[in-house]
Design a protein around this motif. Structure first.
Motif, PDB file in Angstrom:
ATOM      1  N   LEU A  79      82.794 -17.152  -9.217  1.00  0.00           N
ATOM      2  CA  LEU A  79      83.229 -17.213  -7.820  1.00  0.00           C
ATOM      3  C   LEU A  79      84.751 -17.200  -7.757  1.00  0.00           C
ATOM      4  O   LEU A  79      85.418 -17.626  -8.712  1.00  0.00           O
ATOM      5  CB  LEU A  79      82.693 -18.488  -7.152  1.00  0.00           C
ATOM      6  CG  LEU A  79      81.164 -18.602  -7.089  1.00  0.00           C
ATOM      7  CD1 LEU A  79      80.748 -19.984  -6.602  1.00  0.00           C
ATOM      8  CD2 LEU A  79      80.565 -17.518  -6.202  1.00  0.00           C
ATOM      9  N   ARG A  80      85.279 -16.757  -6.639  1.00  0.00           N
ATOM     10  CA  ARG A  80      86.739 -16.803  -6.438  1.00  0.00           C
ATOM     11  C   ARG A  80      86.996 -17.438  -5.074  1.00  0.00           C
ATOM     12  O   ARG A  80      87.408 -16.758  -4.126  1.00  0.00           O
ATOM     13  CB  ARG A  80      87.336 -15.396  -6.522  1.00  0.00           C
ATOM     14  CG  ARG A  80      87.181 -14.747  -7.916  1.00  0.00           C
ATOM     15  CD  ARG A  80      87.948 -13.448  -7.986  1.00  0.00           C
ATOM     16  NE  ARG A  80      87.785 -12.760  -9.255  1.00  0.00           N
ATOM     17  CZ  ARG A  80      88.502 -13.005 -10.357  1.00  0.00           C
ATOM     18  NH1 ARG A  80      89.420 -13.958 -10.347  1.00  0.00           N
ATOM     19  NH2 ARG A  80      88.293 -12.295 -11.455  1.00  0.00           N
ATOM     20  N   PRO A  81      86.720 -18.741  -4.959  1.00  0.00           N
ATOM     21  CA  PRO A  81      86.828 -19.399  -3.655  1.00  0.00           C
ATOM     22  C   PRO A  81      88.289 -19.556  -3.228  1.00  0.00           C
ATOM     23  O   PRO A  81      89.181 -19.625  -4.076  1.00  0.00           O
ATOM     24  CB  PRO A  81      86.179 -20.762  -3.883  1.00  0.00           C
ATOM     25  CG  PRO A  81      86.232 -20.988  -5.349  1.00  0.00           C
ATOM     26  CD  PRO A  81      86.311 -19.669  -6.027  1.00  0.00           C
ATOM     27  N   LEU A  88      86.808 -28.073  -3.201  1.00  0.00           N
ATOM     28  CA  LEU A  88      85.937 -27.488  -4.235  1.00  0.00           C
ATOM     29  C   LEU A  88      85.276 -28.540  -5.119  1.00  0.00           C
ATOM     30  O   LEU A  88      84.248 -28.275  -5.731  1.00  0.00           O
ATOM     31  CB  LEU A  88      86.746 -26.531  -5.116  1.00  0.00           C
ATOM     32  CG  LEU A  88      87.165 -25.231  -4.428  1.00  0.00           C
ATOM     33  CD1 LEU A  88      88.061 -24.431  -5.355  1.00  0.00           C
ATOM     34  CD2 LEU A  88      85.953 -24.415  -4.017  1.00  0.00           C
ATOM     35  N   SER A  89      85.873 -29.734  -5.152  1.00  0.00           N
ATOM     36  CA  SER A  89      85.294 -30.757  -6.023  1.00  0.00           C
ATOM     37  C   SER A  89      83.879 -31.134  -5.560  1.00  0.00           C
ATOM     38  O   SER A  89      83.110 -31.711  -6.316  1.00  0.00           O
ATOM     39  CB  SER A  89      86.198 -31.992  -6.088  1.00  0.00           C
ATOM     40  OG  SER A  89      86.257 -32.573  -4.814  1.00  0.00           O
ATOM     41  N   ASN A  90      83.519 -30.781  -4.320  1.00  0.00           N
ATOM     42  CA  ASN A  90      82.165 -31.063  -3.841  1.00  0.00           C
ATOM     43  C   ASN A  90      81.158 -29.982  -4.191  1.00  0.00           C
ATOM     44  O   ASN A  90      79.964 -30.137  -3.941  1.00  0.00           O
ATOM     45  CB  ASN A  90      82.165 -31.176  -2.308  1.00  0.00           C
ATOM     46  CG  ASN A  90      82.882 -32.406  -1.849  1.00  0.00           C
ATOM     47  OD1 ASN A  90      82.991 -33.361  -2.606  1.00  0.00           O
ATOM     48  ND2 ASN A  90      83.378 -32.383  -0.638  1.00  0.00           N
ATOM     49  N   MET A  91      81.636 -28.875  -4.740  1.00  0.00           N
ATOM     50  CA  MET A  91      80.718 -27.746  -4.855  1.00  0.00           C
ATOM     51  C   MET A  91      79.554 -28.014  -5.814  1.00  0.00           C
ATOM     52  O   MET A  91      78.434 -27.552  -5.586  1.00  0.00           O
ATOM     53  CB  MET A  91      81.441 -26.465  -5.240  1.00  0.00           C
ATOM     54  CG  MET A  91      80.528 -25.289  -4.950  1.00  0.00           C
ATOM     55  SD  MET A  91      81.149 -23.715  -5.372  1.00  0.00           S
ATOM     56  CE  MET A  91      82.010 -23.278  -3.916  1.00  0.00           C
ATOM     57  N   THR A  92      79.789 -28.794  -6.868  1.00  0.00           N
ATOM     58  CA  THR A  92      78.697 -29.095  -7.802  1.00  0.00           C
ATOM     59  C   THR A  92      77.518 -29.738  -7.062  1.00  0.00           C
ATOM     60  O   THR A  92      76.361 -29.427  -7.326  1.00  0.00           O
ATOM     61  CB  THR A  92      79.188 -30.036  -8.921  1.00  0.00           C
ATOM     62  OG1 THR A  92      80.303 -29.413  -9.544  1.00  0.00           O
ATOM     63  CG2 THR A  92      78.126 -30.286  -9.962  1.00  0.00           C
ATOM     64  N   ALA A  93      77.830 -30.617  -6.109  1.00  0.00           N
ATOM     65  CA  ALA A  93      76.770 -31.283  -5.345  1.00  0.00           C
ATOM     66  C   ALA A  93      76.029 -30.263  -4.470  1.00  0.00           C
ATOM     67  O   ALA A  93      74.795 -30.305  -4.358  1.00  0.00           O
ATOM     68  CB  ALA A  93      77.359 -32.391  -4.484  1.00  0.00           C
ATOM     69  N   TRP A  94      76.768 -29.346  -3.867  1.00  0.00           N
ATOM     70  CA  TRP A  94      76.128 -28.309  -3.048  1.00  0.00           C
ATOM     71  C   TRP A  94      75.235 -27.435  -3.935  1.00  0.00           C
ATOM     72  O   TRP A  94      74.133 -27.043  -3.534  1.00  0.00           O
ATOM     73  CB  TRP A  94      77.185 -27.406  -2.397  1.00  0.00           C
ATOM     74  CG  TRP A  94      77.966 -28.002  -1.275  1.00  0.00           C
ATOM     75  CD1 TRP A  94      78.724 -29.139  -1.315  1.00  0.00           C
ATOM     76  CD2 TRP A  94      78.102 -27.489   0.053  1.00  0.00           C
ATOM     77  NE1 TRP A  94      79.316 -29.351  -0.106  1.00  0.00           N
ATOM     78  CE2 TRP A  94      78.962 -28.351   0.751  1.00  0.00           C
ATOM     79  CE3 TRP A  94      77.595 -26.365   0.702  1.00  0.00           C
ATOM     80  CZ2 TRP A  94      79.313 -28.135   2.076  1.00  0.00           C
ATOM     81  CZ3 TRP A  94      77.939 -26.137   2.029  1.00  0.00           C
ATOM     82  CH2 TRP A  94      78.794 -27.022   2.713  1.00  0.00           C
ATOM     83  N   VAL A  95      75.719 -27.124  -5.133  1.00  0.00           N
ATOM     84  CA  VAL A  95      74.936 -26.299  -6.063  1.00  0.00           C
ATOM     85  C   VAL A  95      73.632 -27.025  -6.410  1.00  0.00           C
ATOM     86  O   VAL A  95      72.569 -26.412  -6.477  1.00  0.00           O
ATOM     87  CB  VAL A  95      75.748 -25.978  -7.342  1.00  0.00           C
ATOM     88  CG1 VAL A  95      74.874 -25.331  -8.406  1.00  0.00           C
ATOM     89  CG2 VAL A  95      76.934 -25.079  -7.004  1.00  0.00           C
ATOM     90  N   ALA A  96      73.714 -28.343  -6.610  1.00  0.00           N
ATOM     91  CA  ALA A  96      72.503 -29.108  -6.948  1.00  0.00           C
ATOM     92  C   ALA A  96      71.466 -28.953  -5.837  1.00  0.00           C
ATOM     93  O   ALA A  96      70.267 -28.752  -6.112  1.00  0.00           O
ATOM     94  CB  ALA A  96      72.853 -30.579  -7.168  1.00  0.00           C
TER      95      ALA A  96
END
Ligand code: BTN
Length: 269
Positions: A79-81, A88-96
């Motif tokens: 990704l190139r957000p 972006l530090s929240n993205m892992t949680a969204w991915v889960a």
């Protein structure tokens, strides 16, 4: 048809960004590393890399991720957000949340989440997520983000290394019918594509799903840092996807994934 052709056909015309290019390799060191190399060669965002086997599958905190041929789904997305580091530090949680959604679509059961990035089925670890940031040389600006997802699919109990047997599981150990890898990968890619199109605007929706699926809250946990081990009760997940704890002295504290790891007081959960 090859696995790559099957997945490409399943995604045809259905994705906006994630899955616009698909590579399914026979074997590699790590699909996260392949994405990093593709990023360096100027590959646009959305590329998905899978491998039938990884020689050096990477987990969080420098751990190895067992990646035996055809037993698991080993998938990374480039990704190139444009958002800042904090967002972006929240993205892992969204991915889960997206992984749980994809698994539910294809398997009919929704896994749960151990804060912050372990995917849990029937109380055991089904998989995990490793997100890695690539910075522009010198500038400290974000060049790309690699989201890596590993799921245990076809493992029998003996396929896990002895130290993992008690805490790990696979779809084939838990379900009567196991999806084929391209079908599973397609639903996860589609869920990731929806997630990325919503990021970061639909925070409350993903937060609600995260809270509903999180098994960590309500438990006594140990907070582990390189310097200490402390006990607390996990109360809730706050709006930044931090874990809110009540410590032994009564103080409430919100911790983020970069600072601590969390272990249940009684075993892995
Ligand atoms: C964890 O549970 O600690 C995270 C595991 C992440 C494993 C996946 S498999 C695909 C991608 N490539 C890697 O080397 N790691 C991630």
């Amino acid at each position: 048809m090859t696995l790559e052709q099957e997945l490409t056909a399943l995604l045809e015309g259905k994705t906006k960004t994630v899955g616009n290019r698909v590579f399914w390799l026979e074997e590699t060191d790590s699909t996260n590393l392949v994405c990093r190399r593709l990023a360096g060669e100027g590959m646009p965002e959305g590329a998905v890399v899978l491998a039938r086997a990884q020689r050096a599958g990477r987990g969080r905190r420098g751990r190895n991720f067992q990646s035996t041929k055809d037993l698991g789904m080993y998938l990374s997305v480039l990704l190139r957000p444009v958002q800042d580091m904090q967002t972006l530090s929240n993205m892992t949680a969204w991915v889960a949340v997206a992984v749980c959604e994809g698994v539910e679509k294809v398997c009919g059961v929704r896994p749960q989440i151990k804060w912050i990035n372990d995917i849990i089925l029937n109380g055991k670890k089904l998989g995990g997520i490793l997100t890695e940031l690539g910075l522009e040389p010198g500038a400290g600006k974000i060049d790309h983000l690699v989201v890596g997802i590993g799921l245990n699919v076809n493992h029998s109990r003996e396929d896990f290394e002895p130290e993992l047997r008690e805490m790990a599981t696979s779809l084939s150990l838990e379900l009567e019918e196991v999806p084929a890898l391209p079908e599973l990968a397609a639903e996860i890619v589609l869920a990731l594509d929806r997630m990325y199109a919503n990021f970061p605007d639909n925070r409350m929706e993903y937060l609600e799903h995260y809270r509903a699926g999180c098994i960590t809250t309500g438990k006594q946990v140990q907070l582990i840092t390189p310097a200490s081990r402390e006990e607390g009760e996990a109360l809730t997940i706050d709006e930044q996807f931090r874990l809110v704890l009540r410590m032994a002295d009564g103080e409430e504290r919100a911790v983020s994934a970069g600072e601590v790891s969390v272990r249940g007081m009684y075993g892995y959960l």
